[in-house]
Design a protein around this motif. Structure first.
Motif, PDB file in Angstrom:
ATOM      1  N   GLY A 112       0.708  -1.237  -0.171  1.00 34.01           N
ATOM      2  CA  GLY A 112       0.073   0.086   0.052  1.00 34.01           C
ATOM      3  C   GLY A 112       0.828   1.094  -0.074  1.00 34.01           C
ATOM      4  N   ILE A 113       0.503   2.325  -0.789  1.00 32.00           N
ATOM      5  CA  ILE A 113       1.329   3.386  -0.885  1.00 32.00           C
ATOM      6  C   ILE A 113       1.088   4.273   0.458  1.00 32.00           C
ATOM      7  CG2 ILE A 113       1.411   5.711  -2.094  1.00 32.00           C
ATOM      8  CD1 ILE A 113       0.687   4.241  -4.654  1.00 32.00           C
ATOM      9  N   THR A 114       2.274   4.621   1.099  1.00 37.66           N
ATOM     10  CA  THR A 114       2.158   5.486   2.159  1.00 37.66           C
ATOM     11  C   THR A 114       2.819   6.901   2.016  1.00 37.66           C
ATOM     12  OG1 THR A 114       4.258   4.667   3.053  1.00 37.66           O
ATOM     13  CG2 THR A 114       2.419   3.322   3.307  1.00 37.66           C
ATOM     14  N   ASP A 115       3.660   7.106   1.117  1.00 37.14           N
ATOM     15  CA  ASP A 115       4.337   8.497   0.988  1.00 37.14           C
ATOM     16  C   ASP A 115       4.866   8.743  -0.532  1.00 37.14           C
ATOM     17  OD1 ASP A 115       5.098  11.048   1.748  1.00 37.14           O
ATOM     18  OD2 ASP A 115       6.847  10.391   2.660  1.00 37.14           O
ATOM     19  N   ALA A 124       4.420   0.399   2.040  1.00 33.46           N
ATOM     20  CA  ALA A 124       4.408  -0.541   3.089  1.00 33.46           C
ATOM     21  C   ALA A 124       3.783  -1.848   2.869  1.00 33.46           C
ATOM     22  CB  ALA A 124       4.001   0.045   4.146  1.00 33.46           C
ATOM     23  N   GLY A 125       4.096  -3.026   3.403  1.00 31.87           N
ATOM     24  CA  GLY A 125       3.653  -4.288   3.138  1.00 31.87           C
ATOM     25  C   GLY A 125       3.319  -5.175   4.056  1.00 31.87           C
ATOM     26  N   ASP A 142       7.596  -4.518   6.208  1.00 29.12           N
ATOM     27  CA  ASP A 142       8.003  -4.256   4.775  1.00 29.12           C
ATOM     28  C   ASP A 142       8.199  -3.248   4.112  1.00 29.12           C
ATOM     29  OD1 ASP A 142       7.093  -7.206   6.025  1.00 29.12           O
ATOM     30  OD2 ASP A 142       8.176  -8.060   3.961  1.00 29.12           O
ATOM     31  N   PHE A 143       8.851  -2.816   3.410  1.00 30.24           N
ATOM     32  CA  PHE A 143       8.912  -1.526   2.733  1.00 30.24           C
ATOM     33  C   PHE A 143       9.610  -1.771   1.341  1.00 30.24           C
ATOM     34  CE2 PHE A 143       8.615  -0.535   7.126  1.00 30.24           C
ATOM     35  CZ  PHE A 143       7.688   0.411   7.180  1.00 30.24           C
ATOM     36  N   ASN A 392      -0.341  13.611   1.188  1.00 30.09           N
ATOM     37  CA  ASN A 392       0.886  13.132   0.461  1.00 30.09           C
ATOM     38  C   ASN A 392       0.567  13.105  -1.089  1.00 30.09           C
ATOM     39  OD1 ASN A 392       2.350  12.762   3.006  1.00 30.09           O
ATOM     40  ND2 ASN A 392       1.298  10.644   3.154  1.00 30.09           N
ATOM     41  N   THR A 393      -0.206  13.849  -1.559  1.00 33.10           N
ATOM     42  CA  THR A 393      -0.668  13.778  -2.760  1.00 33.10           C
ATOM     43  C   THR A 393      -0.081  14.777  -3.859  1.00 33.10           C
ATOM     44  OG1 THR A 393      -2.492  15.655  -2.370  1.00 33.10           O
ATOM     45  CG2 THR A 393      -3.286  13.137  -2.246  1.00 33.10           C
TER      46      THR A 393
END
Length: 407
Positions: A112-115, A124-125, A142-143, A392-393
């Motif tokens: 999943g996108i975090t930044d 992050a996963g 996990d990254f 963070n867009t």
């Protein structure tokens, strides 16, 4: 016949300029180019120009003077800057060629996108065989970092079990992960760091991965006050910042020293989270933008302003917020929100007072505006079909390579 001209004796000839002096002169000339496109064209002129321009020290100086182009809003789908914004042409090209969803990453369903920062995307996963837990705030270990333009990725080492146990971190502790610039002494143009801030019961724990070191390390911090509520993350002069209420504190993380500190904020009343943001002001000071509204009888409703203040010391050595500017926002919207800051711009979205006669099937359209932080100029950016709350867009700049430089 006249005798041939003879060169003056060697001891009378002017010595050729030394190479370091020539390089310094070329750097000063290239720093005055207005855009990265001009710099790229200059680098194609000859090998000596290319050598100077490709130097990491020069590129750091150029990036400091020339903010990266503001390309669009990282949404689904990607929303590029639209004419007449100066970045519209580059934004359109990026939108057509990039894979912002990072579908090239293996086992994409577990990520999943975090930044987003400097054109890179952090994900992050969860372990293989599982699906990313959308909406969860629990800590993940996990990254991966992706380049959506070149479609490259780098999977980082998993945060070690012994480090997690040593810090007494549990799966229920809230964690937020984000990209950070490399320490000033490690900035070689391709390095980066990933940080994971974990809120434990009695302390904050910061886990840091540096690409140069290739491993995780930790920093613990006791703020001395309870974190009842912390705002979204802000970035100022190599500091990450969080507003903490009701303590009226600004929690600050020095990214070079990886050290925490806290400063006082202005007294209440305090604006809503999406009506304020912090930026780097002139001479490295801390600046703050705030949206204000007033009732205007002539307009028959609310009018909105964007206030700008700077934190500075007075003659009595006391630190105070001093108002520097007040920008009138368009009367076409009934409400405004600050989204984020990137690439030398502030992004604002507004809800139009008069919706279109033929509404979009995807939702109500939103007007987006950008503010140039150097000249405080407001200009239209694009239109969206849904409210944008994620901080963070903003997608600004082109990602540095995830690979080491090669010849």
């Amino acid at each position: 016949m006249a005798p041939p001209e003879q060169s003056p004796p060697r001891h009378l000839q002017s010595p050729p300029p030394e190479q370091p002096i020539l390089d310094e002169l070329l750097e000063e000339i290239f720093l005055r180019l207005s855009t990265a496109a001009d710099l790229a064209r200059a680098s194609m002129a000859c090998a000596s120009f290319r050598r100077v321009i490709a130097g990491h020290a020069f590129l750091r100086r150029f990036r400091a003077l020339h903010p990266p182009p503001l390309l669009g809003i990282f949404n689904y789908p990607f929303l590029p800057a639209q004419p007449p914004h100066p970045s519209a042409a580059a934004a359109r090209a990026v939108a057509d060629g990039a894979d912002f969803w990072c579908s090239f990453l293996p086992s994409r369903e577990r990520w999943g996108i975090t930044d987003i920062r400097d054109g890179r995307v952090l994900l992050a996963g969860v372990p293989e065989g599982k699906t990313y837990p959308w909406g969860s705030n629990g800590m993940l270990r996990d990254f991966a970092v992706c380049d959506p333009l070149c479609r490259r990725y780098l999977v980082l080492p998993v945060i070690p079990d012994d480090l997690v146990h040593e810090l007494n971190i549990t799966d229920d502790d809230d964690g937020v992960s984000f990209l950070a610039p490399p320490a000033a002494e490690d900035d070689d143009g391709v390095s980066f760091r990933v940080m994971c801030l974990v809120e434990c019961k009695t302390k904050l724990v910061l886990l840091v991965f540096s690409r140069g070191a290739g491993q995780w390390r930790s920093v613990e911090y006791d703020p001395g006050f309870e974190l009842h509520w912390a705002s979204r993350r802000y970035y100022w002069r190599r500091f990450f910042c969080w507003a903490v209420m009701p303590e009226n504190k600004l929690l600050m993380l020095n990214t070079d020293r990886t050290e925490f500190s806290a400063v006082d904020l202005p007294p209440e009343p305090w604006p809503e989270e999406y009506e304020m943001t912090f930026v780097e002001a002139a001479k490295g000071r801390l600046g703050m933008f705030t949206i204000y509204d007033d009732f205007d009888e002539e307009q028959g409703g609310k009018i909105f302003h964007l206030g700008y203040a700077i934190l500075q010391k007075g003659r009595d050595s006391a630190t105070r917020w001093r108002s520097k500017a007040m920008i009138s926002l368009p009367l076409t919207c009934r409400h405004y929100r600050i989204i984020c800051v990137a690439g030398g711009y502030l992004l604002i979205e507004g809800d139009p007072k008069d919706p279109p006669s033929t509404p979009s099937s995807e939702g109500e359209e939103i007007d987006c505006f950008s503010v140039n932080l150097q000249i405080l100029q407001l200009e239209p950016f694009c239109r969206a079909t849904d409210t944008i709350y994620d901080d963070n867009t903003f997608y600004a700049g082109f990602p540095p390579s995830l690979c080491a430089p090669t010849i």
